[in-house]
Design a protein around this motif. Structure first.
Motif, PDB file in Angstrom:
ATOM      1  N   TRP B 195       0.724  -1.391  -0.019  1.00  9.71           N
ATOM      2  CA  TRP B 195       0.051   0.033  -0.015  1.00  9.71           C
ATOM      3  C   TRP B 195       0.826   1.165   0.146  1.00  9.71           C
ATOM      4  O   TRP B 195       1.910   1.386   0.578  1.00  9.71           O
ATOM      5  N   HIS B 228      -5.960   0.178  -7.531  1.00  7.77           N
ATOM      6  CA  HIS B 228      -5.134  -1.134  -7.279  1.00  7.77           C
ATOM      7  C   HIS B 228      -4.502  -1.428  -8.533  1.00  7.77           C
ATOM      8  O   HIS B 228      -5.211  -1.729  -9.557  1.00  7.77           O
ATOM      9  N   THR B 239      -0.553  -3.425  -6.022  1.00  4.16           N
ATOM     10  CA  THR B 239      -0.519  -2.230  -4.931  1.00  4.16           C
ATOM     11  C   THR B 239      -1.342  -1.382  -4.932  1.00  4.16           C
ATOM     12  O   THR B 239      -1.913  -1.221  -5.955  1.00  4.16           O
ATOM     13  N   TRP B 240      -1.924  -1.209  -3.714  1.00  2.06           N
ATOM     14  CA  TRP B 240      -2.995  -0.237  -3.405  1.00  2.06           C
ATOM     15  C   TRP B 240      -2.690   1.215  -3.316  1.00  2.06           C
ATOM     16  O   TRP B 240      -1.791   1.395  -2.426  1.00  2.06           O
ATOM     17  N   PRO B 245      -5.120   4.150   4.025  1.00  5.37           N
ATOM     18  CA  PRO B 245      -5.312   2.514   4.132  1.00  5.37           C
ATOM     19  C   PRO B 245      -6.486   2.185   4.495  1.00  5.37           C
ATOM     20  O   PRO B 245      -7.151   2.577   5.241  1.00  5.37           O
ATOM     21  N   GLN B 249      -4.895  -3.742   4.481  1.00  7.11           N
ATOM     22  CA  GLN B 249      -3.702  -3.384   3.614  1.00  7.11           C
ATOM     23  C   GLN B 249      -2.343  -3.011   4.808  1.00  7.11           C
ATOM     24  O   GLN B 249      -2.576  -2.282   5.663  1.00  7.11           O
TER      25      GLN B 249
END
Lengths: 423, 423
Positions: B195, B228, B239-240, B245, B249
Motif C-alpha cells: 500500500w 489497485h 499495489t493499493w 489505508p 492493507q
C-alpha cells in the motif's frame, strides 16, 4: 457555386500514396469552384482484417459490437484524408456517420438509412471546409448505437448525402473507368457506356454487374441524383447514370445497354409439387421465414397426367444450405417429392429499355446462345431485361456471343483501361 | 453488490489471445458479484501504426483529425473485448468516450476531462451488462468534436469513470506486478509495495516512476478513489494506492516509500544573470511562452563580487531545443552571459512521507551517494521528497546504493515477476 459529393472506395485509399492522390483530386474539385463533400471507405483490406480479428475472439460476432468494430476502418481513412488535404493548404474536417447525421434503423450489420440531417456538414461547407464523411456507417434512431449499412454501404452514404444536400452530382470513384456493356475481363471488346438510364442500371446491377449496387442506384433514382461513375486512377470521364440524360451526354438510343452475368447463384428445384392453390405460397413462405433472398422463380406447366409440377428458383450460393434445410423440415406439410440443388449454374442477362419496342430481341438473344451451343435451363423476363440460366462452364462463351450479336462490340482494339490496383 | 472499474493497457490486449484472457478476468469479476466497467486502450502497437500513417500523409498532423484517427484504436479493442465476453456467455456493450459521457475541453491531443455523465453506462450496468469503455478519448463540450486525453489518458478515463460511478475501486491492470520500491530492472532486490499513500505515489510519478502517471493519481486523490495496480498476467495482489489505508492493507510505516529515477531530462544553466528582482521571472516567462514544461529549478547564491548568479533548470530532453531557441532570442532583453545545455544527466529521488519527521534522511541520502562515489550537481526538495541531479552514467549505481542504504532491499532472492510480454 455547385455542391459535389465524391465517394472513394477502399482500393483508392489503400495506402498513404493513394490517400495523397485522392487528396489532390478533392482539392482540384474545390479549386474548380465547388463545395466538396467526400465519402470514404476503409483503407484496402482493413475491414477484412477486422473481421478476421473478430472471428479469432468469438465465433459468432454480435451485431452491435461488430458494427462498433468495423466502423473503426472508415474513421482511420477519413482522418488521414482530412490531414492530407490540410497538408495541401485547404481546410478539411472529417465526420463520422453519426456526426454527419446519417440516421438508420437498428438492424445491425445491414441497417437502412431512414433520414439524413447533415447540419454539421452544411456548417463545415459554409465555413469553407471540405467535408470528409465516413461511408458505410450511421447511428440508430432509437438507441443511438453505431450501425453499418452492409455491402455497398459507402455508395449509399454518398448518394443519400447528395440527396440531403441537394448536390449537383454524386461522383463514385472506383478502380474501373465506368460501366461497360459487359464485364471487360470477359469481353475484351466491351465498350464504356457514356450515359445509362437509372432504370437500365438497376437491371444491370440486379443481374450481376458489380460497378454499382442496386440499392445505391435505387436511392439515386428516387431522389433524382445524377451519378458519375469514374476511375480514381485515370481521371477520364466515366459513365453518367441518371433518370434523364443531361447536357452533352451521348444518348445512343441503343436498344440494348449491356450484357451482365452472375456466377454467384445456385438453383433449387422443388420436384413433384401438387398443382393446387397455396403450394407455391407455402414454399416461398418457408424460404422467407428462413430469411433467404431469392432471385429468379420459374414454374413449369404441370403434366396433366400426374397433377404435379416442378418449381425452380435461384438464390445466392451462400444461402443454399439454409434454404434446403428449411424446405426439408417442411417437406411433409408442403407435400413435394424431392429437392434438387445445383450450384454449377450461371445467369446471363440482356438489359435495355429498347427491348420494350423491339419484339425481335428475345428471339435474337436465344438464337445467339443457340449458335454458340449454349443450352438454356431457365428463362425469366422483365419489361427491359431477359435472363437465362445456363451451365456455369458456358458463361464466357455465352456472354461474348450475345455481346457480338447485339452489336455492342467496340470498334477499337485499344485495351480497356482497367483499374490501377492490379485487381 | 459493488461496482468495479478495471483498466487494461495495450500490452494486455495486444492480440486475440490477450483479449480472450482479459475477457475471462472480467467475467470472473462479474461472477464475484460485482457490476463491472472495463476501460481499454488500443491493442499493442495500433496507436504507433496510426501515427506512422499520419506522418506519411502529412508532416504536421492537425489536432482535430489526429484525434479522430487515434480514437479508432480503442474502438477496435473495445468491440473485440465485448465480443469475447459475449462468447463466454455474459452480456457486454461497448461505448466510445463520447457515448460514455466523457466530456472534455477542446484542446486536441491533450484534452482535459471537465465532466463525466455516464448515464448510458449506468443503464447498461442496471440491465445486467458488463460495460466496456474506450480509454483515452472524450468529446468536447462546445464543438462536440472527438478529443484524446494525451499520455496516460486511459488510466485517467478509468479513474474519472470510477469517480462518476462511485466505484469501490479502480483496478489498473498492467504488465508489472505493482509499484516497486525502485525500478526492478535496475534494482534486482526491489520490493513490491503493498500500500502507498496517494501523496507518496504522486511524488514517485513526478520523479520518474512509470507505473502510474501523475495526472491519474491526482484525479484519484481528489475524488478519493482507491487504485489497485496489478498484473493482468499473474493475477497476484498488486499495489493499493489511496488517501488512507483500508482493511487489511499492510502499512509498514516505512520512512521511505521508494527510490525513483529519470533519465529523460536535460539541464539548462543560464550563466551570468544579474542578481536583481525580475530576472528569474523574465527567464521563466520566456520558457512558459514557448510552451515548455520545466521540472527542477535551482538558483545559487550570487557571487558578491560580480552581482551575477546562475540559474539552472531541468526539462524534458525533447523540449531542449525549443527552450534554448526561445532564451537565445531574448538574450538581450533578459541580459545573461551564456547558456549551457547538458543532456547527460539523471535525476534520482527519494520519496516518503516519513522524512517529514526524520531529519536524518537528507544526510543519509547524500552519504549513500557519496559512498558510492556519485557526485551531486543539483539538489531540490519537497516536504516528502529529495531529488538530486547526477551524471547519467552514475544512475544505476546511485539508485542501488540509496535503495540499500534505506533498508528497502528485499530479503527474498526470488526473481521479480515482471510482465508477460517480454517488455
Amino acid at each position: 457555386m455547385g455542391l459535389v459529393v465524391q465517394k472513394y472506395g477502399g482500393s483508392s485509399v489503400a495506402d498513404a500514396e493513394g490517400i495523397k492522390r485522392v487528396a489532390k483530386r478533392v482539392v482540384d474539385a474545390k479549386k474548380n469552384g465547388n463545395q466538396v463533400v467526400v465519402v470514404v471507405s476503409a483503407m484496402g483490406d482493413t475491414t477484412d482484417e477486422l473481421i478476421d480479428l473478430a472471428e479469432q475472439v468469438s465465433p459468432i460476432p454480435a451485431g452491435r459490437e461488430f458494427d462498433m468494430l468495423l466502423t473503426a476502418g472508415e474513421r482511420i481513412s477519413m482522418a488521414l484524408l482530412a490531414m492530407a488535404i490540410k497538408n495541401l493548404g485547404h481546410e478539411a474536417q472529417s465526420f463520422t456517420g453519426s456526426q454527419a447525421g446519417v440516421i438508420t434503423d437498428s438492424v445491425h450489420n445491414k441497417a437502412r438509412i431512414i433520414d439524413v440531417t447533415p447540419g454539421r456538414i452544411r456548417t463545415a461547407l459554409d465555413e469553407g471546409n471540405i467535408a470528409i464523411v465516413a461511408g458505410f456507417q450511421g447511428v440508430s434512431q432509437d438507441k443511438k448505437d453505431i450501425t453499418t449499412l452492409g455491402r455497398g454501404g459507402s455508395d449509399t452514404t454518398a448518394v443519400a448525402l447528395a440527396a440531403a444536400l441537394d448536390a449537383e452530382v454524386c461522383e463514385i470513384y472506383t478502380d474501373v473507368d465506368g460501366v461497360f456493356t459487359a464485364d471487360p475481363r470477359v469481353v475484351k471488346k466491351a465498350r464504356k457506356i457514356d450515359w445509362i438510364s437509372s432504370e437500365d442500371m438497376l437491371e444491370l446491377a440486379a443481374s450481376g454487374s458489380k460497378v454499382l449496387l442496386h440499392r445505391c442506384v435505387e436511392y439515386a433514382r428516387r431522389y433524382n441524383i445524377p451519378i458519375h461513375v469514374r476511375s480514381s486512377f485515370s481521371g477520364l470521364r466515366g459513365t453518367w447514370v441518371s433518370n434523364e440524360p443531361q447536357g452533352d451526354q451521348q444518348v445512343e438510343h441503343a436498344i440494348i445497354s449491356g450484357v451482365a452475368h452472375d456466377i454467384s447463384e445456385a438453383k433449387v428445384t422443388v420436384v413433384g409439387v401438387p398443382d393446387k392453390p397455396g403450394e407455391a405460397a407455402a414454399i416461398f413462405r418457408t424460404i422467407a421465414n428462413a430469411e433467404v433472398n431469392i432471385d429468379m422463380v420459374v414454374q413449369n406447366v404441370s403434366a396433366a397426367s400426374t397433377g404435379l409440377t416442378d418449381i425452380s428458383f435461384t438464390l445466392p450460393k451462400s444461402e443454399g444450405r439454409k434454404a434446403i434445410d428449411a424446405l426439408e423440415r417442411q417437406k411433409g406439410a408442403i407435400g413435394f417429392d424431392s429437392l434438387r440443388y445445383d450450384d454449377q449454374i450461371a445467369k446471363i442477362s440482356l438489359v435495355g429499355a429498347g427491348m420494350k419496342t423491339n419484339p425481335g430481341v428475345t428471339a435474337g438473344f436465344f438464337e445467339a446462345l443457340s449458335d454458340a451451343g449454349v443450352n438454356i435451363e431457365l428463362i425469366s423476363t422483365s419489361e427491359i431485361r431477359i435472363s437465362v440460366v445456363t451451365r456455369a462452364d458456358d458463361v464466357i462463351e455465352a456472354v461474348r456471343a450475345v455481346h457480338t450479336a447485339f452489336g455492342l462490340d467496340s470498334d477499337s482494339d485499344e485495351a480497356v483501361v482497367y483499374g490501377g490496383t492490379g485487381r
